[in-house]
Design an enzyme around this catalytic site. Sequence first.
Site, PDB file in Angstrom:
ATOM      1  CG  HIS A  83      48.525  37.597  36.571  1.00  0.00           C
ATOM      2  ND1 HIS A  83      47.241  37.858  36.157  1.00  0.00           N
ATOM      3  CD2 HIS A  83      48.423  37.203  37.859  1.00  0.00           C
ATOM      4  CE1 HIS A  83      46.405  37.638  37.156  1.00  0.00           C
ATOM      5  NE2 HIS A  83      47.091  37.233  38.212  1.00  0.00           N
ATOM      6  CG  ASP A 219      46.260  38.127  32.759  1.00  0.00           C
ATOM      7  OD1 ASP A 219      47.114  37.235  32.611  1.00  0.00           O
ATOM      8  OD2 ASP A 219      46.186  38.841  33.784  1.00  0.00           O
ATOM      9  CB  SER A 645      44.441  35.146  39.043  1.00  0.00           C
ATOM     10  OG  SER A 645      44.270  36.512  39.189  1.00  0.00           O
TER      11      SER A 645
HETATM   12  N1  ARG Z   1      45.850  42.721  40.073  1.00  0.00           N
HETATM   13  C1  ARG Z   1      45.926  41.360  39.597  1.00  0.00           C
HETATM   14  C2  ARG Z   1      46.108  40.385  40.774  1.00  0.00           C
HETATM   15  O1  ARG Z   1      46.022  40.799  41.904  1.00  0.00           O
HETATM   16  C3  ARG Z   1      46.934  41.182  38.521  1.00  0.00           C
HETATM   17  C4  ARG Z   1      48.368  41.324  38.924  1.00  0.00           C
HETATM   18  C5  ARG Z   1      49.377  41.073  37.836  1.00  0.00           C
HETATM   19  N2  ARG Z   1      49.611  42.238  37.016  1.00  0.00           N
HETATM   20  C6  ARG Z   1      50.448  43.297  37.339  1.00  0.00           C
HETATM   21  N3  ARG Z   1      50.520  44.297  36.516  1.00  0.00           N
HETATM   22  N4  ARG Z   1      51.187  43.323  38.432  1.00  0.00           N
HETATM   23  O2  ARG Z   1      46.850  39.446  40.803  1.00  0.00           O
HETATM   24  N1  ASP Z   2      44.595  39.381  40.292  1.00  0.00           N
HETATM   25  C1  ASP Z   2      44.158  38.532  41.387  1.00  0.00           C
HETATM   26  C2  ASP Z   2      44.836  37.151  41.349  1.00  0.00           C
HETATM   27  O1  ASP Z   2      45.930  37.022  40.861  1.00  0.00           O
HETATM   28  C3  ASP Z   2      42.669  38.403  41.419  1.00  0.00           C
HETATM   29  C4  ASP Z   2      42.039  39.459  42.274  1.00  0.00           C
HETATM   30  O2  ASP Z   2      42.632  39.866  43.294  1.00  0.00           O
HETATM   31  O3  ASP Z   2      40.920  39.840  41.959  1.00  0.00           O
HETATM   32  O4  ASP Z   2      44.362  36.194  41.919  1.00  0.00           O
END
Ligand code: ARG
Ligand code: ASP
Length: 715
Positions: A83, A219, A645
């Site tokens: 991502h 990921d 991330s």
């Molecule tokens: N929750 C994760 C973060 O805050 C992954 C986000 C990317 N994935 C998604 N399905 N939007 O970045």
């Molecule tokens: N998914 C988040 C990021 O892209 C990580 C988190 O918020 O735990 O940095």
Amino acid sequence: MRFIKLLLLLFVIQTQAQQGGIWIPSLLKGMNETEMKNLGMKISAEEIYSVNNSSMKDAVPQFNGGCTAEVISDKGLILTNHHCGFDVIQNHSTVEHDYLQDGFWAYKMEEELPNKDLVVMFVVRIDDVTTKILEGVAALSSEAEKQKKIQENIASVTNSSAKESWQENKIRTFYDGNQYLLFVTETYKDVRFVGAPPSSIGKFGSDTDNWVWPRHTGDFSLFRIYADKNNRPAAYSADNVPFKPKHFFPISIAGLKENDFTMVMGYPGRTTEYLPSVAVNQIIETLNPAKIEIRDAALKVQDRFMRKSQAIKIQYASKYASVANYWKKWIGETKGLRKSNAVAAKQKFEKEFQQKVIKAGKQAEYGNLLTDFEKNYTEIKDYALARDYFTEVALRNSEILTVGYKLYQLEQILNSKGEQSFTDRKNNLSTGIDEFYKDYNADVDRNVFEQLIGLYAANYPKQFLPESLKNIDASKLTTDIFTNSKLTSLEKFRSLLEGDSKTVLEKLNNDKGYQLIKSMTEAFSKNVAPKYDELNLKNIALQRTYMKAILELSQKSDRIFPDANSTLRVTYGKVKGYKPNDGVVYEPFTYLDGIMEKYIPGDYEFDVPKKLIDLYNTKDYGNYGVNGKMPVCFIATNHTTGGNSGSPALDAKGNLIGLNFDRVWEGTMSDIYYSPEICRNIMVDARYVLFIIDKFAGAKNIINELKIIQPAKKK
Ligand code: ARG
Ligand code: ASP
């Protein structure tokens, strides 16, 4: 025997209580080393951060400003999340070569794909410059003067501190203005795309599984840093050579078990762990619910349209994902704050704080802090709510208003900077805006608008509402605007911009859509922004003094860590499951079997590539499997946030065991209040990453570059 049991018990209580915290790598030695060793760490703090020798921090760059990566070979190969590389992968994709859908692997270095504007930044050195930055500040009386002086000092220390010509100096504040650190950094600008699995692995589970455990997402993506002949940063050139790192991480496939020590290094973006209870209460009761309600309405409409039309799905997929990401996070955060009684815990802390202030005889300095906070946050409430409404509706989720806002800025430019700037911006807008309209569907936006403008009129604090939104009929207003405004298509938008400034402004101010966003913006700028800024500045000053007091009145065992601020940090804990709800226990590991359980053929979130199913059926896991099963993800008690991330997850010896990418839903309140009971970070297991590269993609060239630590031979 009894004595040993007691000792053990004490040890367990201590180590459990001691988890959480986002620490500064250069200060681990004094602050954390003992605790880390007690938790199982086998290396020294010096091996994590060293001024004179290469250390682990030399293998952890920030990836493109918002994520983290780690170096995993002596030829500059780096690993980050799928991502985090998403935009890059998308940019290289066409209908014929859809790397998002099918994945991409460079089987030779010549096949690696260069990227415009993709950078990674390493930290070379961290120095404390607090005294220099705060010089002459205490003598000043107003907050504005203080801030100005601090900015001047930052500028002069940044310019005068020693560095090499290819490096940068950056100063960041810690503990809300009580400590300043200088970072000497190196930014590499030739970063090439090496590989990524298809989205059905790299984004498996998509939005449904986002922020959720149990998780089964692979990921990850791979890039390589290139440098000039002297191993220094250089713009892309065919003559550049693979970067030689000072340190890279060996990858361990030796296996993990619950309670093993883990640590995560990276660039966490922002946390607010020291807010007073009144502020946390405001987030729970007022601000989060408002933002969630707005996004909920917008997402429901978009989802309805995306399900009906493939074309709309493509147009809105990325926008939807990014709006849904924080929508879902805020829901989890609000629930978690409630469930863990965060407000009550803060109130208890404040009571004790007040007693310490009295005991230390510091009433004059700190005695009024909490009542001042109370007063200020009560006063700011409506302004903060209005600000969130304006941001979420006008600047983010109603597209007709966001595009209208760009035109409002254009009008402002004419007023403030004159004709030439106006014409430049106008031409930029006219050509650049096709990107926006390519992914715009007026039907979708019309339905979103009707919902959001209704919410705005109903819930925006009445005293600040512009005339244009008083007593409206949302459905009538929507019809009026979407029939008459020229903001609803690229051609009409461009027609608005034809002619000299006078003509353009006349056209704009006759447009119904433009009139609305202008009235909303002007009402906000006049009724809300000035007072909000004034109160916010007061809160910043109060927070700084509060933090100073907390530091002064605390003991080392209180573990006061500075909030995240996008600088390099270390967090550590243990591999551990959790109990999300009464009667439910989550294990800390997931396996490929779980992917097959979630498999929905043809589904855009839960489809599985045929090759992976074949590997599952033949159990062709090589050395990466364990007891006939293929590990996929795991969780631990590391205290992470957005920006972490792609961060390396490391074992007790500093070997790579996984890649951080998310947190569990019940624990997303860790940005405000960390609870060791339910806060967990989610990592993809290094064994799964290698399995995909090796067995799924057949990219032996990549595997051969790595230093892999094998499991101990069974006797
Ligand atoms: N929750 C994760 C973060 O805050 C992954 C986000 C990317 N994935 C998604 N399905 N939007 O970045
Ligand atoms: N998914 C988040 C990021 O892209 C990580 C988190 O918020 O735990 O940095």
